[in-house]
Each structure stands twice: as structure tokens, then as C-alpha cells.
Design a protein around this motif. Structure first.
Motif, PDB file in Angstrom:
ATOM      1  N   HIS A  71      45.224  37.940 -12.342  1.00  0.00           N
ATOM      2  CA  HIS A  71      44.049  37.097 -12.579  1.00  0.00           C
ATOM      3  C   HIS A  71      42.904  37.700 -11.764  1.00  0.00           C
ATOM      4  O   HIS A  71      43.018  37.821 -10.534  1.00  0.00           O
ATOM      5  CB  HIS A  71      44.342  35.662 -12.117  1.00  0.00           C
ATOM      6  CG  HIS A  71      43.249  34.694 -12.440  1.00  0.00           C
ATOM      7  ND1 HIS A  71      42.015  34.748 -11.852  1.00  0.00           N
ATOM      8  CD2 HIS A  71      43.190  33.665 -13.313  1.00  0.00           C
ATOM      9  CE1 HIS A  71      41.252  33.787 -12.319  1.00  0.00           C
ATOM     10  NE2 HIS A  71      41.941  33.116 -13.217  1.00  0.00           N
ATOM     11  N   VAL A  73      39.936  36.868 -10.555  1.00  0.00           N
ATOM     12  CA  VAL A  73      39.342  36.179  -9.400  1.00  0.00           C
ATOM     13  C   VAL A  73      40.380  36.008  -8.285  1.00  0.00           C
ATOM     14  O   VAL A  73      40.095  36.256  -7.106  1.00  0.00           O
ATOM     15  CB  VAL A  73      38.751  34.817  -9.812  1.00  0.00           C
ATOM     16  CG1 VAL A  73      38.173  34.096  -8.602  1.00  0.00           C
ATOM     17  CG2 VAL A  73      37.671  35.004 -10.850  1.00  0.00           C
ATOM     18  N   PHE A  74      41.596  35.626  -8.670  1.00  0.00           N
ATOM     19  CA  PHE A  74      42.645  35.461  -7.658  1.00  0.00           C
ATOM     20  C   PHE A  74      42.921  36.812  -6.986  1.00  0.00           C
ATOM     21  O   PHE A  74      43.121  36.884  -5.767  1.00  0.00           O
ATOM     22  CB  PHE A  74      43.937  34.932  -8.286  1.00  0.00           C
ATOM     23  CG  PHE A  74      43.843  33.498  -8.732  1.00  0.00           C
ATOM     24  CD1 PHE A  74      42.679  32.766  -8.553  1.00  0.00           C
ATOM     25  CD2 PHE A  74      44.929  32.870  -9.330  1.00  0.00           C
ATOM     26  CE1 PHE A  74      42.591  31.442  -8.963  1.00  0.00           C
ATOM     27  CE2 PHE A  74      44.850  31.535  -9.742  1.00  0.00           C
ATOM     28  CZ  PHE A  74      43.682  30.831  -9.563  1.00  0.00           C
ATOM     29  N   ALA A  75      42.928  37.865  -7.791  1.00  0.00           N
ATOM     30  CA  ALA A  75      43.238  39.199  -7.258  1.00  0.00           C
ATOM     31  C   ALA A  75      42.206  39.644  -6.222  1.00  0.00           C
ATOM     32  O   ALA A  75      42.571  40.148  -5.160  1.00  0.00           O
ATOM     33  CB  ALA A  75      43.334  40.204  -8.392  1.00  0.00           C
ATOM     34  N   ARG A  77      40.469  37.846  -4.374  1.00  0.00           N
ATOM     35  CA  ARG A  77      40.575  36.996  -3.179  1.00  0.00           C
ATOM     36  C   ARG A  77      41.808  37.346  -2.358  1.00  0.00           C
ATOM     37  O   ARG A  77      41.798  37.218  -1.131  1.00  0.00           O
ATOM     38  CB  ARG A  77      40.631  35.512  -3.587  1.00  0.00           C
ATOM     39  CG  ARG A  77      39.294  34.981  -4.107  1.00  0.00           C
ATOM     40  CD  ARG A  77      39.468  33.685  -4.854  1.00  0.00           C
ATOM     41  NE  ARG A  77      39.958  32.598  -4.031  1.00  0.00           N
ATOM     42  CZ  ARG A  77      39.190  31.801  -3.291  1.00  0.00           C
ATOM     43  NH1 ARG A  77      37.885  31.990  -3.274  1.00  0.00           N
ATOM     44  NH2 ARG A  77      39.711  30.823  -2.583  1.00  0.00           N
ATOM     45  N   GLN A 113      30.129  39.374  -9.909  1.00  0.00           N
ATOM     46  CA  GLN A 113      29.697  37.972  -9.951  1.00  0.00           C
ATOM     47  C   GLN A 113      29.792  37.303  -8.583  1.00  0.00           C
ATOM     48  O   GLN A 113      28.881  36.612  -8.148  1.00  0.00           O
ATOM     49  CB  GLN A 113      30.566  37.207 -10.959  1.00  0.00           C
ATOM     50  CG  GLN A 113      30.216  35.739 -11.136  1.00  0.00           C
ATOM     51  CD  GLN A 113      29.021  35.524 -12.054  1.00  0.00           C
ATOM     52  OE1 GLN A 113      28.876  36.210 -13.060  1.00  0.00           O
ATOM     53  NE2 GLN A 113      28.167  34.586 -11.717  1.00  0.00           N
ATOM     54  N   PHE A 114      30.915  37.520  -7.892  1.00  0.00           N
ATOM     55  CA  PHE A 114      31.183  36.714  -6.689  1.00  0.00           C
ATOM     56  C   PHE A 114      30.915  37.430  -5.359  1.00  0.00           C
ATOM     57  O   PHE A 114      30.681  36.778  -4.361  1.00  0.00           O
ATOM     58  CB  PHE A 114      32.643  36.231  -6.704  1.00  0.00           C
ATOM     59  CG  PHE A 114      32.970  35.400  -7.902  1.00  0.00           C
ATOM     60  CD1 PHE A 114      32.312  34.204  -8.136  1.00  0.00           C
ATOM     61  CD2 PHE A 114      33.915  35.813  -8.816  1.00  0.00           C
ATOM     62  CE1 PHE A 114      32.595  33.437  -9.252  1.00  0.00           C
ATOM     63  CE2 PHE A 114      34.214  35.053  -9.939  1.00  0.00           C
ATOM     64  CZ  PHE A 114      33.546  33.849 -10.156  1.00  0.00           C
ATOM     65  N   LYS A 117      27.027  39.499  -6.358  1.00  0.00           N
ATOM     66  CA  LYS A 117      26.198  38.426  -6.930  1.00  0.00           C
ATOM     67  C   LYS A 117      25.220  38.975  -7.989  1.00  0.00           C
ATOM     68  O   LYS A 117      24.742  40.096  -7.882  1.00  0.00           O
ATOM     69  CB  LYS A 117      25.377  37.689  -5.846  1.00  0.00           C
ATOM     70  CG  LYS A 117      26.137  37.321  -4.588  1.00  0.00           C
ATOM     71  CD  LYS A 117      26.829  35.992  -4.707  1.00  0.00           C
ATOM     72  CE  LYS A 117      27.533  35.663  -3.392  1.00  0.00           C
ATOM     73  NZ  LYS A 117      28.317  34.512  -3.356  1.00  0.00           N
ATOM     74  N   PRO A 118      24.927  38.118  -8.977  1.00  0.00           N
ATOM     75  CA  PRO A 118      23.950  38.518 -10.000  1.00  0.00           C
ATOM     76  C   PRO A 118      22.560  38.627  -9.377  1.00  0.00           C
ATOM     77  O   PRO A 118      22.263  37.926  -8.405  1.00  0.00           O
ATOM     78  CB  PRO A 118      23.988  37.353 -11.001  1.00  0.00           C
ATOM     79  CG  PRO A 118      25.233  36.593 -10.694  1.00  0.00           C
ATOM     80  CD  PRO A 118      25.518  36.800  -9.245  1.00  0.00           C
ATOM     81  N   ARG A 124      25.033  35.894 -15.654  1.00  0.00           N
ATOM     82  CA  ARG A 124      26.339  36.551 -15.736  1.00  0.00           C
ATOM     83  C   ARG A 124      26.183  38.060 -15.888  1.00  0.00           C
ATOM     84  O   ARG A 124      25.654  38.518 -16.922  1.00  0.00           O
ATOM     85  CB  ARG A 124      27.122  36.023 -16.957  1.00  0.00           C
ATOM     86  CG  ARG A 124      27.470  34.555 -16.895  1.00  0.00           C
ATOM     87  CD  ARG A 124      28.550  34.302 -15.871  1.00  0.00           C
ATOM     88  NE  ARG A 124      28.613  32.915 -15.487  1.00  0.00           N
ATOM     89  CZ  ARG A 124      29.382  32.005 -16.061  1.00  0.00           C
ATOM     90  NH1 ARG A 124      30.161  32.335 -17.045  1.00  0.00           N
ATOM     91  NH2 ARG A 124      29.393  30.768 -15.623  1.00  0.00           N
ATOM     92  N   ASP A 148      32.569  32.915 -24.139  1.00  0.00           N
ATOM     93  CA  ASP A 148      31.796  31.696 -24.418  1.00  0.00           C
ATOM     94  C   ASP A 148      30.428  31.867 -23.777  1.00  0.00           C
ATOM     95  O   ASP A 148      30.302  31.766 -22.555  1.00  0.00           O
ATOM     96  CB  ASP A 148      32.494  30.460 -23.833  1.00  0.00           C
ATOM     97  CG  ASP A 148      33.795  30.157 -24.559  1.00  0.00           C
ATOM     98  OD1 ASP A 148      33.763  30.104 -25.795  1.00  0.00           O
ATOM     99  OD2 ASP A 148      34.827  30.001 -23.889  1.00  0.00           O
ATOM    100  N   LYS A 150      25.962  31.542 -23.627  1.00  0.00           N
ATOM    101  CA  LYS A 150      24.812  30.673 -23.889  1.00  0.00           C
ATOM    102  C   LYS A 150      23.662  31.559 -24.370  1.00  0.00           C
ATOM    103  O   LYS A 150      23.619  32.752 -24.013  1.00  0.00           O
ATOM    104  CB  LYS A 150      24.396  29.958 -22.597  1.00  0.00           C
ATOM    105  CG  LYS A 150      25.450  28.993 -22.082  1.00  0.00           C
ATOM    106  CD  LYS A 150      25.026  28.378 -20.766  1.00  0.00           C
ATOM    107  CE  LYS A 150      26.135  27.453 -20.250  1.00  0.00           C
ATOM    108  NZ  LYS A 150      25.893  26.993 -18.882  1.00  0.00           N
ATOM    109  N   TRP A 153      21.871  33.539 -21.757  1.00  0.00           N
ATOM    110  CA  TRP A 153      22.573  34.735 -21.277  1.00  0.00           C
ATOM    111  C   TRP A 153      22.323  35.905 -22.233  1.00  0.00           C
ATOM    112  O   TRP A 153      22.085  37.027 -21.803  1.00  0.00           O
ATOM    113  CB  TRP A 153      24.074  34.507 -21.182  1.00  0.00           C
ATOM    114  CG  TRP A 153      24.512  33.407 -20.281  1.00  0.00           C
ATOM    115  CD1 TRP A 153      23.715  32.636 -19.471  1.00  0.00           C
ATOM    116  CD2 TRP A 153      25.851  32.927 -20.106  1.00  0.00           C
ATOM    117  NE1 TRP A 153      24.486  31.712 -18.815  1.00  0.00           N
ATOM    118  CE2 TRP A 153      25.787  31.866 -19.187  1.00  0.00           C
ATOM    119  CE3 TRP A 153      27.072  33.283 -20.648  1.00  0.00           C
ATOM    120  CZ2 TRP A 153      26.920  31.167 -18.780  1.00  0.00           C
ATOM    121  CZ3 TRP A 153      28.209  32.595 -20.240  1.00  0.00           C
ATOM    122  CH2 TRP A 153      28.131  31.555 -19.323  1.00  0.00           C
TER     123      TRP A 153
END
Lengths: 329, 77
Positions: A71, A73-75, A77, A113-114, A117-118, A124, A148, A150, A153
Motif C-alpha cells: 500500500h 501510503v502505508f509503505a 510511513r 503528495q505527503f 507536498k503539492p 493532486r 476519481d 474533479k 484538478w
């Protein structure tokens, strides 16, 4: 002097292609430093086997690898000793100028992203794939990052890819199309219609309106904007169809002595034609809209692709891609 | 977590939910009611971690469905 970080853990083909490319690039560019992220012992042995030593190589030892099925994000972290996480920290501290990786796309997007940062005005970060067409190369954005999406974006993707295309291909006012199910303004789903309005209202963008998938490979626009779901479906359909047609041609050529003879005659022309559709000559795909330069290359990259991506990175650093994004939002 | 920090946490959640703190519905579901996707939710958690200098276990993240879940898990981290 640029200091470019390279992920020596990400590729499917082992270390050698990556190291060969680094040696070749260091020989070509006197003002280049390479920081390699990977298993330091293996990297040292690889350099030793090639009788290459340089004070312009720095090794960052990493003993964890982010796998494709982790995953993202989990990875990022958990695997703090992985090449991708260590490189993202160095990018954040400006200890390296850019990072090239054949590793997990999801993890690279997650650090964009994390961690990095953008940039202000972007929601995104996104990958824009370069696709060769019958005309100029085309950027497909989004090629699968955000399924998904918007409308705001997609409008941001249009702005980001507009700047990237200008710098990458030295073309003023690249044409932008919006992928839809018809060329008329009222065609498409709600997302497309809403995006259409936003892009149309921005006079700095050379918007040509809706475009259809069947026309894209003729090179009707330089940039095609779509959400990650439709973009990925388009990309995979295109790749699958092209692969099938090639296989069918090969099978037919092998089917009789006469056709093999004909195949030999057309082989040089066919090779020339196929080389026109080789996207790897352009390097990799930068993550657009984040605060540092990250280039994603294919997992199965070989020496040529690593070299192209290093050249592309130097060119984009020279052209100040990230600051161009920041000034435009 | 003291009352001051709980308010600060509610402010972070309200910012992501694009609503005022006093209008924040504690039972609201992040996905269905507030229309936040997983990336927004991770962003929210990371901001809370950075603000309060805490670390939330990955296994806990998957349990967060509502504003109340987030408040409970972050407060107990």
C-alpha cells in the motif's frame, strides 16, 4: 553542478543497467554528481566489476524495498529505510536536485503528495505519460494516478502539462484537447462538461475543445486531458492493440516462405517506423505539481532509458521546471 | 489531549471538511457525507501528526470512517 538521485532498487532488471547508465552519464557530464540509493555493498561491487571509481558518486545505503503490491501510503510511513523514502527526505532538504526511479508509482505519488507536498494551487500531483503519435509526441494527463477526479484538478493538469510541454519540446502554445465521446461542446459526462468550461475560460491555454480517442494517435493535439480512469483505459487499450497488431503481422510473415521473403524486404522500413513510436527516447514521466523534480521511469528500464531520463532531468533542471510551475499558479 | 488541543484538532478536520468548526457533525462519514477521499484523509492524519507530534499506527488508519473515529484515534495516539 547538479546532484541527481537515482533509485538503484526500483528496476525489474537488476542493478547493472542503472550503473552502466550512471557511468556513461558521468563520463559525458563533468558537472554532474550522482547520489545512488540502494544496497551499498552490491553497488560498490558492481562499480568494481566495471573498474569505475569517481568522487562524484555518493552512495546512500538502503535496506528496505517498497514492493509493487505494498500500500503506497502505508509503505512510505513504514519503510523509512527504503530508497524512495530516503530520497524524498533528501529532496525535501535540497540535498539532491532531482530523483529518478523505476520503483512503485504509487509510492512516488505518495511522497509527492505527503512529503514534498503539492505546490500552492495544485491539489493532486500527477504523472503525464508521453505518447508518440503520427505527429508530435503527445502528453496524456492523467494516465492513471487519480481515478476519481474533479474538474478543478483536470484544469490544473491542463495548466501543468502546458508548461511541461513547452519546456520539454520547446513549443509555444501547445494545443490542448479534452478527451470526450464527441467533439461538440455539449458531449461528455458531467466531469468533462465542467472541465470544458474551466479550460475554455483560461485564455492562456490553447484549448481546441473535445477530442475523440480514435483521433489521438494522428496527433491532433499536443496534450490530452482526462481523468485517471479514462486515461488509463485509453493507454492500456492503445498498448494492447499495438502489441496485438505487431504480433499478427509477425505471425503472418512467418506463415510461408514467400511472406518471409517479403518480411525481410520490409524489415528495415518496419524498424524505422517502430523507432518513431519508442517513447523511451524522451526519458521518463515527471510528477507534475509537486515541490521537487521526480522522474518515474518504467520498471523494466534498461541502460538507454536510464541515460535518456538523466538527460531529460538535466534539461528540466536547466529550464527550471518546478519554479515555472510555482510562478504559474 | 486537553480541551485546547481537541479544539485545534476539530479545526484541522473542519478545514479538510470545508466547514466551520461549530457546524462539524461528529457522526459525519468522511467519504459519504464530507466527500473526502483516502488521499484527503491521509493528508488530514499527517497534518494532525505533525501538529501534535504524534504517530498513528497504519492499522488504526483503516478504522477511521467518521469524524468521531478520527477524534478518538488521534486523541489516543
Amino acid at each position: 553542478m547538479y546532484n541527481i538521485g537515482i533509485d538503484a532498487m526500483g528496476g525489474d532488471n537488476g542493478l547493472e543497467f542503472c550503473i552502466d547508465a550512471i557511468i556513461s552519464s558521468l563520463k559525458k557530464h563533468d558537472d554532474l554528481k550522482i547520489t545512488i540509493f540502494g544496497n551499498a555493498i552490491e553497488i560498490k561491487e558492481c562499480f568494481k566489476s566495471k573498474n569505475f571509481e569517481s568522487n562524484k558518486v555518493e552512495l546512500i545505503d538502503c535496506n528496505q524495498k517498497i514492493e509493487m503490491n505494498d500500500h503506497p501510503v502505508f509503505a512510505i510511513r513504514e519503510k523509512t529505510n527504503s530508497s524512495i523514502v530516503k530520497a524524498s527526505n533528501m529532496l525535501k532538504e535540497n540535498s539532491i536536485d532531482a530523483f529518478i526511479s523505476a520503483g512503485s508509482t504509487g509510492a512516488l505519488i505518495a511522497i509527492a503528495q505527503f512529503v514534498l507536498k503539492p505546490i500552492a494551487g495544485v491539489d493532486r500531483p500527477v504523472l503525464g505519460a508521453i505518447i508518440p503519435t503520427n505527429n508530435m509526441p503527445m502528453i496524456l494527463i492523467d494516465s492513471g494516478c487519480n481515478v476519481d477526479s474533479k474538474a478543478t484538478w483536470l484544469y490544473q493538469y491542463a495548466k501543468l502539462s502546458n508548461i511541461y510541454y513547452k519546456l520539454m519540446f520547446d513549443k509555444e502554445n501547445p494545443t490542448i484537447g479534452l478527451l470526450s465521446v464527441g467533439t461538440e461542446e455539449n458531449k461528455g459526462n458531467n466531469l468533462t462538461k465542467e472541465t470544458y468550461k474551466l479550460i475554455k475560460e483560461d485564455s492562456s491555454l490553447n484549448f481546441i475543445g473535445n477530442v475523440e480517442a480514435r483521433d489521438l494517435m494522428y496527433g491532433i493535439c499536443d496534450i490530452v486531458v482526462t481523468d485517471g480512469f479514462a486515461g488509463n483505459v485509453f493507454l492500456k487499450t492503445y498498448e494492447g492493440t499495438a502489441t496485438l497488431i505487431l504480433r499478427l503481422i509477425k505471425d503472418e510473415i512467418k506463415s510461408s516462405f514467400l511472406s518471409m521473403l517479403g518480411g525481410l524486404l520490409i524489415k528495415p522500413k518496419l524498424k524505422k517506423l517502430l523507432s518513431k513510436y519508442d517513447a523511451t527516447i524522451y526519458g521518463g514521466a515527471p510528477i507534475l505539481g509537486t515541490n521537487a523534480l521526480i522522474i518515474k521511469i518504467h520498471g523494466n528500464s534498461k541502460t538507454g532509458e536510464y541515460i535518456s531520463s538523466i538527460e531529460q532531468t538535466i534539461s528540466l533542471l536547466n529550464k527550471n521546471l518546478i519554479n515555472n510551475f510555482k510562478y504559474s499558479f | 489531549m486537553d480541551a485546547n488541543n481537541v479544539n485545534k484538532l476539530k479545526e484541522i478536520i473542519a478545514k479538510f471538511a470545508k466547514t466551520d468548526v461549530d457546524k462539524l457533525d461528529l457522526n459525519a462519514d468522511f467519504k459519504n457525507d464530507l466527500h473526502l477521499d483516502s488521499i484527503d484523509l491521509f493528508q488530514l492524519i499527517i497534518e494532525a501528526e505533525e501538529t501534535f507530534k504524534i504517530k498513528i499506527e497504519n492499522s488504526q488508519l483503516l478504522k477511521i470512517k467518521t469524524v468521531n473515529d478520527a477524534l478518538n484515534i488521534i486523541q489516543n495516539a
